[in-house]
Write a protein that holds these residues in place. Structure first.
Motif, PDB file in Angstrom:
ATOM      1  N   ASP B 165      40.820 -50.938  90.821  1.00 12.79           N
ATOM      2  CA  ASP B 165      42.186 -51.468  91.551  1.00 12.79           C
ATOM      3  C   ASP B 165      41.691 -51.452  93.304  1.00 12.79           C
ATOM      4  N   ALA B 166      42.693 -53.048  93.804  1.00 16.45           N
ATOM      5  CA  ALA B 166      41.588 -53.070  95.353  1.00 16.45           C
ATOM      6  C   ALA B 166      41.978 -51.692  96.075  1.00 16.45           C
ATOM      7  N   LYS B 167      42.365 -50.659  95.995  1.00 15.98           N
ATOM      8  CA  LYS B 167      42.066 -50.007  96.925  1.00 15.98           C
ATOM      9  C   LYS B 167      41.578 -48.992  96.720  1.00 15.98           C
ATOM     10  N   LEU B 168      40.450 -48.377  95.474  1.00 17.62           N
ATOM     11  CA  LEU B 168      39.497 -48.602  95.312  1.00 17.62           C
ATOM     12  C   LEU B 168      38.466 -48.841  95.201  1.00 17.62           C
ATOM     13  N   ARG B 169      38.442 -50.345  95.135  1.00 16.49           N
ATOM     14  CA  ARG B 169      37.754 -50.814  95.322  1.00 16.49           C
ATOM     15  C   ARG B 169      36.920 -50.724  96.916  1.00 16.49           C
ATOM     16  N   THR B 170      38.216 -51.233  97.684  1.00 17.25           N
ATOM     17  CA  THR B 170      37.467 -50.569  99.503  1.00 17.25           C
ATOM     18  C   THR B 170      36.679 -49.381  99.590  1.00 17.25           C
ATOM     19  N   ILE B 188      19.755 -54.191  95.085  1.00 14.92           N
ATOM     20  CA  ILE B 188      20.207 -55.704  94.693  1.00 14.92           C
ATOM     21  C   ILE B 188      21.734 -55.655  94.157  1.00 14.92           C
ATOM     22  N   TYR B 189      22.796 -56.169  94.521  1.00 15.54           N
ATOM     23  CA  TYR B 189      24.083 -55.935  94.210  1.00 15.54           C
ATOM     24  C   TYR B 189      24.212 -57.682  93.170  1.00 15.54           C
ATOM     25  N   VAL B 190      24.736 -57.637  92.422  1.00 15.14           N
ATOM     26  CA  VAL B 190      25.445 -58.621  92.366  1.00 15.14           C
ATOM     27  C   VAL B 190      27.166 -58.560  92.368  1.00 15.14           C
ATOM     28  N   THR B 191      28.158 -60.012  92.748  1.00 16.27           N
ATOM     29  CA  THR B 191      29.128 -59.604  92.995  1.00 16.27           C
ATOM     30  C   THR B 191      29.600 -60.916  92.466  1.00 16.27           C
ATOM     31  N   HIS B 192      31.558 -61.306  92.516  1.00 14.94           N
ATOM     32  CA  HIS B 192      31.974 -62.656  92.487  1.00 14.94           C
ATOM     33  C   HIS B 192      32.508 -62.610  94.024  1.00 14.94           C
ATOM     34  N   ASP B 193      32.678 -61.187  94.648  1.00 12.98           N
ATOM     35  CA  ASP B 193      33.979 -61.169  95.449  1.00 12.98           C
ATOM     36  C   ASP B 193      32.599 -61.488  97.072  1.00 12.98           C
ATOM     37  N   GLN B 194      33.471 -62.491  97.810  1.00 11.81           N
ATOM     38  CA  GLN B 194      32.097 -62.015  98.750  1.00 11.81           C
ATOM     39  C   GLN B 194      32.591 -61.614 100.200  1.00 11.81           C
ATOM     40  N   VAL B 195      33.741 -61.420  99.820  1.00 14.39           N
ATOM     41  CA  VAL B 195      34.344 -59.970 100.859  1.00 14.39           C
ATOM     42  C   VAL B 195      33.095 -58.260 100.866  1.00 14.39           C
ATOM     43  N   GLU B 196      32.961 -57.958  99.285  1.00 10.58           N
ATOM     44  CA  GLU B 196      32.371 -57.305  99.085  1.00 10.58           C
ATOM     45  C   GLU B 196      30.411 -57.575  99.694  1.00 10.58           C
ATOM     46  N   ALA B 197      30.220 -58.432  99.393  1.00  9.26           N
ATOM     47  CA  ALA B 197      28.970 -59.533  99.439  1.00  9.26           C
ATOM     48  C   ALA B 197      28.737 -58.865 101.051  1.00  9.26           C
ATOM     49  N   MET B 198      30.206 -59.810 101.792  1.00 10.50           N
ATOM     50  CA  MET B 198      29.570 -59.741 103.437  1.00 10.50           C
ATOM     51  C   MET B 198      29.425 -58.968 103.900  1.00 10.50           C
ATOM     52  N   THR B 199      29.632 -57.281 103.296  1.00  7.64           N
ATOM     53  CA  THR B 199      30.586 -56.151 104.011  1.00  7.64           C
ATOM     54  C   THR B 199      29.293 -55.388 104.147  1.00  7.64           C
ATOM     55  N   LEU B 200      28.559 -55.760 102.737  1.00  3.72           N
ATOM     56  CA  LEU B 200      27.915 -54.494 101.900  1.00  3.72           C
ATOM     57  C   LEU B 200      26.085 -54.777 102.730  1.00  3.72           C
ATOM     58  N   SER B 201      25.714 -56.454 102.405  1.00  3.42           N
ATOM     59  CA  SER B 201      24.573 -57.147 102.316  1.00  3.42           C
ATOM     60  C   SER B 201      24.083 -56.662 103.685  1.00  3.42           C
ATOM     61  N   ASP B 202      22.349 -57.062 103.773  1.00  2.00           N
ATOM     62  CA  ASP B 202      21.331 -57.118 104.828  1.00  2.00           C
ATOM     63  C   ASP B 202      21.505 -58.693 105.054  1.00  2.00           C
ATOM     64  N   ARG B 203      21.792 -59.169 103.295  1.00  2.00           N
ATOM     65  CA  ARG B 203      21.624 -60.567 103.042  1.00  2.00           C
ATOM     66  C   ARG B 203      22.491 -61.080 101.734  1.00  2.00           C
ATOM     67  N   ILE B 204      22.543 -62.418 102.230  1.00  2.00           N
ATOM     68  CA  ILE B 204      23.272 -62.478 101.211  1.00  2.00           C
ATOM     69  C   ILE B 204      22.346 -63.768 100.069  1.00  2.00           C
ATOM     70  N   VAL B 205      22.796 -63.684  99.014  1.00  2.00           N
ATOM     71  CA  VAL B 205      22.269 -64.663  97.766  1.00  2.00           C
ATOM     72  C   VAL B 205      23.427 -64.875  97.736  1.00  2.00           C
ATOM     73  N   ILE B 206      23.590 -66.454  97.673  1.00  2.00           N
ATOM     74  CA  ILE B 206      24.899 -67.731  97.443  1.00  2.00           C
ATOM     75  C   ILE B 206      24.322 -68.229  96.202  1.00  2.00           C
ATOM     76  N   MET B 207      24.961 -68.316  95.075  1.00  2.00           N
ATOM     77  CA  MET B 207      24.567 -68.841  93.992  1.00  2.00           C
ATOM     78  C   MET B 207      25.887 -70.156  92.975  1.00  2.00           C
ATOM     79  N   ARG B 208      25.285 -70.948  92.986  1.00  2.00           N
ATOM     80  CA  ARG B 208      25.888 -71.845  92.280  1.00  2.00           C
ATOM     81  C   ARG B 208      24.991 -72.281  91.249  1.00  2.00           C
TER      82      ARG B 208
END
Ligand SMILES: Nc1ncnc2c1ncn2[C@@H]1O[C@H](COP(=O)(O)OP(=O)(O)O)[C@@H](O)[C@H]1O
Ligand SMILES: [Mg+2]
Lengths: 322, 365
Positions: B165-170, B188-208
């Protein structure tokens, strides 16, 4: 047949009793549920409770089918004591347990193997599943006849094959030598019922989540280790369900043995229920046979309890939610 | 301890191609996030790195080894699955120690490392429990514990927080960040949540759709999105993106409104060019209520009607009607606004983006 002398004198009195009751209960109105359940209760009583009570009672009499009057002689536990000291009974008992052990273990291993093979099949899995069930579709009597033919020492398929392959030049007396006959019976049992294990274990494999297996592969497991530490613990509860079902089956094994060897040669393949059947109908000693039967049921109950315990433990272990 | 490099990595399932030749170099000890909408091939890529999925083309290197044909057990990686994938019949302790047991480590070493991992993840009380007796967050921590006891070259995470849930996720997000600081491994961390990607990573790979759209630091992908897709994907609430045509010194929107071409793009556009104009909610605000309030950059003021407001306490999202649609704006030090009220909105064009309407590429050079 043996019910008649019992019921004839009782008829009148019970009829009277019935009227008295009606008199007394003029104002008694049974509730709707009671009324609705009454037919079921009467039928159950007629086909289950009364015969069961009669057979239990008869196990305390020296009742012989040929001497109906013996039905009324109460001898307490003498039948049971006789059984406990009867060597033939204990040998049959032991042999039944042996058959149970051997057959269940073989069926479990083969069923597991079969289930894993079928689970791996990417196409035609439905067809394979149906094929797997085939042996269960035959009456055990037919299976008995079939294997009796196959293991026949002269014209049987098994000996023919062995001889053609040059593995032996003798006619192996499959159904005549005691140990071989036991093996032949085990083969027939295993053939006809491995699919119980296979189908239940397959259900387990199909229900199994795939991620723990992948986790195991990443964690460094070889395929064998993955099977041993992850897959097997998961399917064991399903195997125990099969064991419970099959232990009841084998503990009352009758038909296949009856057809293949009829307990022979010289009683070397006698199992509990062939012995019970023989005592009841050939020797006509119904009272003694019933005592044996009740004693044998204990065996079934023990096995069932044992496997249910195992099942509960295994379920608990995998954290199953059913 | 290890770099990871993907060269022209491809995955096909029969005739359908789901990963179309991606190139990526992950540095040693880097925390890299693969982010993108569901179905874009993130998990597939990760599973190919793990060895759980065969590759259809290209090359994967971990450290200086090409691992294309190595089974997962030979790659010295750990993976945390979305569904945790704990072994249901083992206790927490056994789950965490399993890989060491398989590797044939002595019992006392296993014990020591499990206890250490349990301490890091605060699992000490739970060691004798089975997964079925744990909450979602606890299972998640056990899954991470199982990954860290091995001391692998590379950690692979596949949406590890999406079942919480949202709280635990944060909360767990912070835990993971701390964990990375402690274990210092490549992640290497996969997520669909851009906030997670932004807050955690050194670099982000955006895939489509099986392609990489952009690789960059959180700051880069936020401030200089390479494509319209990245611009729309990164940032919350998302960037306002509106199609327009360049006409002289102006970008003209379909509904008739127009804005001057932002200075930084004057050289890059030509008359008649179809473009997509983008402006983050932070860069459009009721005058005097913006982030950049002090430093006037390239402010353009337009009076616009408010359609609705979403008060969030310290700020309010104000939806204003412009160019025939609602633009989201962020109002700091909020004051109450009524629907229909016309307010002066400041648009900071120095922060605006222009993308080619056809290719979707940024026109910034
Ligand atoms: N076993 C498979 N067979 C066919 N297509 C698959 C298979 N696994 C995944 N796909 C397809 O590959 C694409 C990418 O999937 P995935 O990597 O799981 O996406 P996500 O980015 O959400 O993790 C999806 O379109 C999915 O439908
Ligand atoms: Mg996925």
């Amino acid at each position: 047949m043996f019910a008649r002398p019992l019921s004839a004198p009782a008829d009148q009195s019970s009829g009277m009793l019935f009227f008295i009751c009606l008199d007394d209960m003029k104002n008694w109105k049974p509730s709707a549920p009671t009324l609705l359940l009454l037919p079921a209760i009467i039928v159950l009583a007629a086909v289950v409770i009364v015969p069961l009570a009669l057979s239990l009672y008869s196990s305390f009499t020296p009742f012989r089918l040929t001497k109906p009057e013996t039905f009324y002689v109460f001898i307490g536990f003498r039948n049971y004591l006789n059984i406990l000291t009867d060597r033939d009974f204990w040998v049959a008992f032991g042999r039944t347990v042996l058959l149970l052990t051997v057959a269940l273990n073989l069926e479990m291993m083969l069923g597991l193997g079969l289930a894993m093979l079928v689970e791996k099949a990417t196409r035609g899995q439905r067809l394979l599943r149906t094929l797997m069930m085939f042996p269960m579709m035959f009456s055990p009597i037919l299976v008995g006849f079939q294997f009796k033919f196959m293991f026949n020492d002269n014209i049987g398929l098994v000996n023919n094959a062995l001889q053609s392959l040059g593995l032996t030049d003798q006619a192996i007396p499959w159904l005549i030598e005691g140990h071989l006959a036991f093996i032949a019976i085990t083969v027939a049992e295993v053939w006809s019922s491995t699919s119980v294990f296979a189908i239940l274990i397959l259900a387990g494999l199909l229900a199994m989540p795939k991620e723990p297996i992948e986790a195991a592969r990443v964690d460094g497991c070889t395929p064998w280790q993955t099977f041993r530490y992850v897959t097997l613990p998961f399917v064991m509860p399903f195997a125990y369900i099969a064991m419970t079902i099959r232990s009841l089956d084998v503990a009352r094994a009758y038909d296949i043995v009856k057809i293949m060897t009829d307990g022979g040669p010289a009683g070397r393949t006698e199992l509990l229920w062939t012995l019970v059947g023989r005592t009841a109908y050939s020797d006509a000693r119904m009272g003694l046979a019933n005592a044996m039967a009740y004693f044998s049921i204990l065996l079934s109950i023990l096995f069932t309890v044992y496997f249910f315990r195992k099942l509960a433990a295994a379920r608990n272990q995998i954290g199953a939610e059913w | 301890m290890a770099t990871v490099s993907l060269k022209k990595l491809e995955k096909r399932y029969g005739a359908t191609s789901v990963v179309h030749g991606i190139d990526l170099d992950v540095a040693d000890r880097e925390f890299i996030a693969l982010v993108g909408p569901s179905g874009c091939g993130k998990s597939t890529t990760l599973r190919m790195i793990a060895g759980l999925e065969e590759i259809s083309g290209g090359e994967i290197r971990i450290g200086d080894r090409v691992v294309n044909d190595l089974p997962p057990r030979s790659r010295n990686i750990s993976m945390v699955f979305q569904s945790y994938a704990l072994y249901p019949h083992m206790t927490v302790k056994e789950n965490m120690g399993f890989s060491l047991k398989i590797a044939g480590r002595p019992q006392d070493e296993i014990e020591k490392r499990v206890v250490e991992a349990a301490r890091i993840l605060d699992l000490g009380q739970l060691l004798e429990r089975r997964p079925s007796q744990l909450s979602g967050g606890q299972r998640q921590r056990v899954a991470m514990g199982r990954a860290i006891v091995r001391n692998p070259d590379v950690f692979l995470f596949d949406e590890p927080l999406s079942n919480l849930d949202a709280k635990l996720r944060t909360q767990m997000r912070t835990e993971i960040k701390k964990l990375h600081a402690k274990v210092q491994s490549t992640i290497i961390y996969v997520t669909h949540d851009q906030v997670e990607a932004m807050t955690l990573s050194d670099r982000i790979v955006i895939m489509r759709d099986g392609h990489i759209e952009q690789v960059g630091t959180p700051d880069e992908v936020f401030k200089r999105p390479a494509t319209r897709f990245v611009a729309g994907f990164i940032g919350s609430p998302p960037m306002n993106l509106v199609e327009a045509t360049v006409d002289g010194g102006e970008v003209r929107f379909e509904e008739g409104a127009s804005l001057p071409v932002p200075r930084q793009f004057r050289q890059a556009v030509s008359a008649g060019q179809k473009v997509v104009f983008g402006l983050r909610p932070d860069d459009i605000y009721p005058s005097g209520h913006g982030i950049h309030a002090g430093e006037a950059e390239d402010i353009h003021v337009v009076e616009l009607p408010v359609s609705i407001t979403e008060p969030l306490g310290n700020e309010t999202l104000v939806f204003v009607e412009f160019t025939g649609r609602d633009w989201v704006s962020r109002m700091l030090n909020p004051k109450p606004l009524r629907s229909g009220e016309r307010v002066d909105m400041s648009l900071d064009l120095s922060q605006a983006h222009l993308f080619d309407a056809g290719t979707g590429r940024s026109l910034r050079n």
